[in-house]
Design a protein around this motif. Structure first.
Motif, mmCIF file in Angstrom:
data_model
loop_
_atom_site.group_PDB
_atom_site.id
_atom_site.type_symbol
_atom_site.label_atom_id
_atom_site.label_comp_id
_atom_site.label_asym_id
_atom_site.label_seq_id
_atom_site.Cartn_x
_atom_site.Cartn_y
_atom_site.Cartn_z
ATOM 1 N N PHE A 1 0.820 -1.215 0.000
ATOM 2 C CA PHE A 1 0.000 0.000 0.000
ATOM 3 C C PHE A 1 0.853 1.264 0.000
ATOM 4 N N ALA A 2 2.089 1.173 -0.481
ATOM 5 C CA ALA A 2 3.009 2.311 -0.472
ATOM 6 C C ALA A 2 2.476 3.460 -1.316
ATOM 7 N N ARG A 3 2.908 4.658 -0.983
ATOM 8 C CA ARG A 3 2.512 5.819 -1.776
ATOM 9 C C ARG A 3 3.156 5.748 -3.161
ATOM 10 N N PRO A 4 2.481 6.268 -4.168
ATOM 11 C CA PRO A 4 3.073 6.250 -5.510
ATOM 12 C C PRO A 4 4.435 6.931 -5.508
ATOM 13 N N GLY A 5 5.370 6.334 -6.216
ATOM 14 C CA GLY A 5 6.705 6.905 -6.303
ATOM 15 C C GLY A 5 7.606 6.589 -5.134
ATOM 16 N N ALA A 6 7.171 5.684 -4.244
ATOM 17 C CA ALA A 6 8.013 5.321 -3.103
ATOM 18 C C ALA A 6 9.324 4.716 -3.581
ATOM 19 N N ALA B 1 -7.818 -8.288 -8.385
ATOM 20 C CA ALA B 1 -7.059 -8.404 -7.144
ATOM 21 C C ALA B 1 -7.947 -8.057 -5.960
ATOM 22 N N GLU B 2 -7.608 -8.642 -4.833
ATOM 23 C CA GLU B 2 -8.282 -8.342 -3.566
ATOM 24 C C GLU B 2 -7.255 -8.423 -2.452
ATOM 25 N N ALA B 3 -7.266 -7.437 -1.593
ATOM 26 C CA ALA B 3 -6.412 -7.453 -0.402
ATOM 27 C C ALA B 3 -7.285 -7.597 0.826
ATOM 28 N N ILE B 4 -6.952 -8.560 1.677
ATOM 29 C CA ILE B 4 -7.623 -8.764 2.964
ATOM 30 C C ILE B 4 -6.564 -8.545 4.037
ATOM 31 N N TRP B 5 -6.732 -7.507 4.808
ATOM 32 C CA TRP B 5 -5.709 -7.067 5.776
ATOM 33 C C TRP B 5 -6.293 -7.188 7.183
ATOM 34 N N PHE B 6 -5.930 -8.271 7.877
ATOM 35 C CA PHE B 6 -6.436 -8.490 9.229
ATOM 36 C C PHE B 6 -5.931 -7.392 10.161
ATOM 37 N N TRP C 1 -2.651 5.733 -5.384
ATOM 38 C CA TRP C 1 -2.812 6.901 -4.505
ATOM 39 C C TRP C 1 -4.036 6.731 -3.612
ATOM 40 N N VAL C 2 -5.143 6.285 -4.184
ATOM 41 C CA VAL C 2 -6.361 6.068 -3.392
ATOM 42 C C VAL C 2 -6.098 5.057 -2.284
ATOM 43 N N VAL C 3 -5.503 3.919 -2.648
ATOM 44 C CA VAL C 3 -5.244 2.856 -1.677
ATOM 45 C C VAL C 3 -4.296 3.334 -0.588
ATOM 46 N N SER C 4 -3.253 4.042 -0.967
ATOM 47 C CA SER C 4 -2.272 4.487 0.027
ATOM 48 C C SER C 4 -2.857 5.527 0.976
ATOM 49 N N GLU C 5 -3.660 6.442 0.455
ATOM 50 C CA GLU C 5 -4.289 7.445 1.324
ATOM 51 C C GLU C 5 -5.201 6.778 2.343
ATOM 52 N N PHE C 6 -6.015 5.855 1.868
ATOM 53 C CA PHE C 6 -6.952 5.179 2.765
ATOM 54 C C PHE C 6 -6.221 4.352 3.817
ATOM 55 N N THR C 7 -5.296 3.510 3.404
ATOM 56 C CA THR C 7 -4.648 2.598 4.353
ATOM 57 C C THR C 7 -3.790 3.350 5.354
ATOM 58 N N ALA C 8 -3.141 4.431 4.921
ATOM 59 C CA ALA C 8 -2.316 5.204 5.854
ATOM 60 C C ALA C 8 -3.185 5.817 6.947
ATOM 61 N N HIS C 9 -4.326 6.360 6.555
ATOM 62 C CA HIS C 9 -5.187 6.976 7.578
ATOM 63 C C HIS C 9 -5.839 5.911 8.454
ATOM 64 N N PHE D 1 -10.328 -0.676 21.014
ATOM 65 C CA PHE D 1 -10.087 -1.613 19.918
ATOM 66 C C PHE D 1 -11.372 -1.785 19.105
ATOM 67 N N PRO D 2 -11.725 -0.760 18.317
ATOM 68 C CA PRO D 2 -13.016 -0.779 17.622
ATOM 69 C C PRO D 2 -13.077 -1.729 16.428
ATOM 70 N N VAL D 3 -11.924 -2.195 15.938
ATOM 71 C CA VAL D 3 -11.894 -3.062 14.764
ATOM 72 C C VAL D 3 -11.236 -4.388 15.138
ATOM 73 N N ASN D 4 -11.907 -5.501 14.819
ATOM 74 C CA ASN D 4 -11.329 -6.816 15.086
ATOM 75 C C ASN D 4 -11.466 -7.735 13.877
ATOM 76 N N GLY D 5 -11.844 -7.171 12.747
ATOM 77 C CA GLY D 5 -11.958 -7.948 11.514
ATOM 78 C C GLY D 5 -10.832 -7.606 10.563
ATOM 79 N N ALA D 6 -11.172 -7.278 9.337
ATOM 80 C CA ALA D 6 -10.160 -7.009 8.322
ATOM 81 C C ALA D 6 -10.580 -5.834 7.460
ATOM 82 N N VAL D 7 -9.607 -5.244 6.807
ATOM 83 C CA VAL D 7 -9.858 -4.317 5.711
ATOM 84 C C VAL D 7 -9.896 -5.138 4.436
ATOM 85 N N GLU D 8 -10.872 -4.853 3.565
ATOM 86 C CA GLU D 8 -10.944 -5.515 2.267
ATOM 87 C C GLU D 8 -10.918 -4.447 1.176
ATOM 88 N N ILE D 9 -10.071 -4.664 0.177
ATOM 89 C CA ILE D 9 -9.920 -3.711 -0.922
ATOM 90 C C ILE D 9 -10.089 -4.459 -2.244
#
Length: 634
Positions: free
Chosen positions: A301-306, A323-328, A467-475, A489-497
């Motif tokens: 999920f790096a920023r573009p141009g990293a 593609a699908e990313a599942i981030w526990f 850019w969209v993915v990196s902005e979202f995941t960083a925040h 600890f409000p989140v105990n599942g995963a992020v799905e993209i």
């Protein structure tokens, strides 16, 4: 005369539910004896609410002559109506009602008759399928038994599927997606992208603009019959129940996709009743699905141009198109899945002939059930351990690599017992699969962990995907850390993209077709360069303290960041949105201004036309509810 009986399939499912309940009791008894884990019967009972199975579908089913029937039978129903009362409970259990009167129309022709009855008697009709959704589009939580609401169960009889032409299929809206794809497969046909759960009804998927994950890979040419947007955009013809002003009665009317009004019915949010559609499909293309868990989130999920030319999510989308990313939560290595069109089986790939090829995810391993029980019972601080456990189980099951398990310590290593590892490894590795498209596109059973989810689509240029993915995941990572620092600890599942194309009406093959007006994937006329949607979801167990506040903070950030300048935001209708600190679907500004504006921006047909068309064809709002009355108020 109105008949009342428990349908045969309910008897069978009831027996299945009893069998599953017995299994759960056995599991609880066994777990009570595990003093090392220290999980109580009460805690595991809490966990059972998060587990899948047949029981959730049949809670509170009684006939009108049963002693438990709590309200009088609706008066004057059409003769032969198959009637019973049933508690409505959605996928996550967050929407639960009193026992509501429910019927199962045997034919499409019964629905207009029921609509006439509802109009004459001041009732409202709500179509329901498998209730695999989160938002209150069918009914609101707490709907009382005295409410004049009649649920119409489409899954009992309205399930016919048949060839309409060599490249199309005619399907009634109560049929499941699994059955639809199986039918297409027998004809050598398939779809490019569909939702992962197979037990969704076709009508439910169409109502909310259901989607999968797919854009054209580098050098890929779209084959005839295929598309990269929502299932709704594959419709070439539909039949809906509409009011006929000439007769003053409701009737069935078929709309060709070239008719302007059809665009409002393609994604209608439950504000209409569609009985049947004709869908376009193309020659099936076998897929290869590769899973990997070796790329850290900081790289994927790096920023573009990293620096260092990282392996980014956008790189994989460019190469494979799917593609699908599942981030526990609280882990560093996402589960990345990519699908590529692969006509012949690669030597290293495992051939699969049926869907649902991740049993470790569909059938909840006992340690995951234990921790889910502890979380539901109030031990919310176990969320980081829960995320790590899910990640390790996925890694072992997919790749056979137990290094991280051996390096883990304490309770985590305790939970990953030798018996569990043996079971996961004996099942065979699943990191590289190949087969007909349906076997790899459908991979979520009803028995998976029941979580709640928010959902958004970010419309942007494909060049801005990373850019969209990196902005979202960083925040998201920053916000999660801020809450954790406060002991929350409000989140105990995963992020799905996921990533899809937009709804290009040319893909349906009907000259003059228009895009679905209320689809989150409807193109912006003023931003033709926005050709891609990035789907963002955050999953967590229902009832997690602070979840709504966390989702509110995240939603407000998304609205500020994807404000229409470089990218635009729309909500995913089936999920959670419009958050306050205490509830979803409750923020008046998001409901009354932000959501309509997201479908008005850029000019062209959109929100206002869709509302006007749906109102014109159902002026009495027989197919509606109080929530939709407010949301679609114009």
């Amino acid at each position: 005369m109105t008949t009342a009986r428990r349908p045969e399939h309910q008897v069978g499912q009831h027996q299945a539910a009893q069998h599953q309940a017995a299994q759960h009791r056995t599991e609880r008894d066994r777990t009570d004896q595990d003093h090392r884990a220290g999980l109580s019967r009460r805690q595991l009972l809490g966990a059972s609410a998060a587990l899948g199975g047949a029981a959730w579908l049949l809670r509170g089913t009684v006939g009108p002559d049963d002693a438990e029937a709590s309200t009088p039978v609706p008066p004057g129903l059409p003769a032969g109506t198959e009637l019973y009362q049933r508690v409505y409970q959605n996928w996550s259990g967050e929407i639960r009602t009193d026992q509501l009167w429910t019927c199962a129309p045997r034919t499409p022709e019964e629905v207009p008759t029921l609509a006439d009855w509802a109009h004459a008697n001041g009732w409202r009709l709500r179509a329901q399928g498998r209730r695999h959704g989160w938002s209150p589009l069918t009914v609101a939580a707490g709907t009382p038994e005295a409410a004049r609401v009649l649920l119409l169960d489409t899954g009992r009889h309205l399930t016919a599927i048949a060839a309409d032409s060599p490249g199309t299929v005619r399907v009634q809206t109560g049929a499941t997606m699994e059955d639809l794809l199986a039918h297409l497969a027998t004809r050598g046909l398939g779809l490019t992208a569909v939702p992962a759960p197979g037990e969704l009804t076709v009508g439910g998927v169409l109502a909310v603009g259901g989607h999968g994950t797919a854009v054209p890979a580098a050098g890929e040419t779209r084959p005839d019959g295929h598309g990269y947007g929502s299932l709704s955009n594959q419709v070439t013809r539909l039949t809906a129940v509409v009011h006929d002003p000439a007769t003053g009665r409701y009737t069935l009317r078929t709309f060709d996709r070239a008719e302007a009004d059809s665009a409002a019915f393609l994604v209608h949010l439950g504000r209409a009743f569609v009985t049947e559609v004709v869908l376009r499909a193309g020659a099936d293309r076998p897929l290869r699905c590769v899973s990997r868990l070796d790329i850290p989130a900081s790289e994927l999920f790096a920023r573009p141009g990293a620096a260092g030319r990282p392996r980014t999510f956008a790189d994989f989308v460019e190469r494979d198109g799917r593609a699908e990313a599942i981030w526990f939560a609280y882990t560093d290595y996402p589960w990345l899945k990519t699908w590529s069109v692969t006509p012949n089986r690669p030597f290293a790939a495992r051939t699969v002939a049926e869907p649902y090829n991740y049993p470790f995810s569909d059938s909840i391993p006992e340690p995951v059930a234990r921790l889910a029980g502890e979380l539901v019972a109030g031990t919310w601080g176990s969320a980081p351990l829960f995320g790590q456990l899910q990640y390790l189980i996925a890694k072992v099951a997919l790749t056979g690599d137990i290094t991280d398990v051996l390096l883990s310590g304490g309770l985590l290593r305790d939970l990953l017992s030798g018996e569990l590892l043996t079971h996961l490894l004996a099942d065979g590795l699943r990191s590289d699969l190949w087969g007909p498209s349906r076997t790899l596109l459908q991979y979520v059973r009803p028995t998976t962990l029941r979580v709640t989810a928010n959902g958004y689509a970010v419309l942007a240029r494909r060049a801005d995907l990373q850019w969209v993915v990196s902005e979202f995941t960083a925040h998201y990572r920053q916000l999660l850390a801020e809450y954790q620092a406060r002991g929350e600890f409000p989140v105990n599942g995963a992020v799905e993209i996921r990533v899809t194309g937009l709804d290009d009406p040319a893909w349906c093959g009907v000259p003059g077709a228009r895009p679905p007006l209320l689809s989150a994937l409807r193109p912006r006329p003023d931003r033709p360069e926005w050709d891609t949607a990035v789907w963002l979801d955050v999953l967590s167990l229902p009832g997690t303290p602070g979840l709504h506040r966390f989702c509110r903070d995240l939603e407000q950030y998304l609205l500020r960041t994807f404000d229409g300048t470089r990218a635009g935001l729309r909500v995913e209708w089936s999920k959670g949105w419009a958050y306050t600190a205490d509830a979803a679907w409750a923020d008046p500004d998001v409901l009354g201004r932000v959501i309509p504006a997201g479908h008005r921006e850029g000019g062209g047909p959109g929100w206002d036309e869709a509302v006007a068309v749906l109102d014109r064809h159902d002026p009495y709002r027989v197919f509606g509810n109080a929530f939709l009355d407010g949301l679609l108020s114009g």
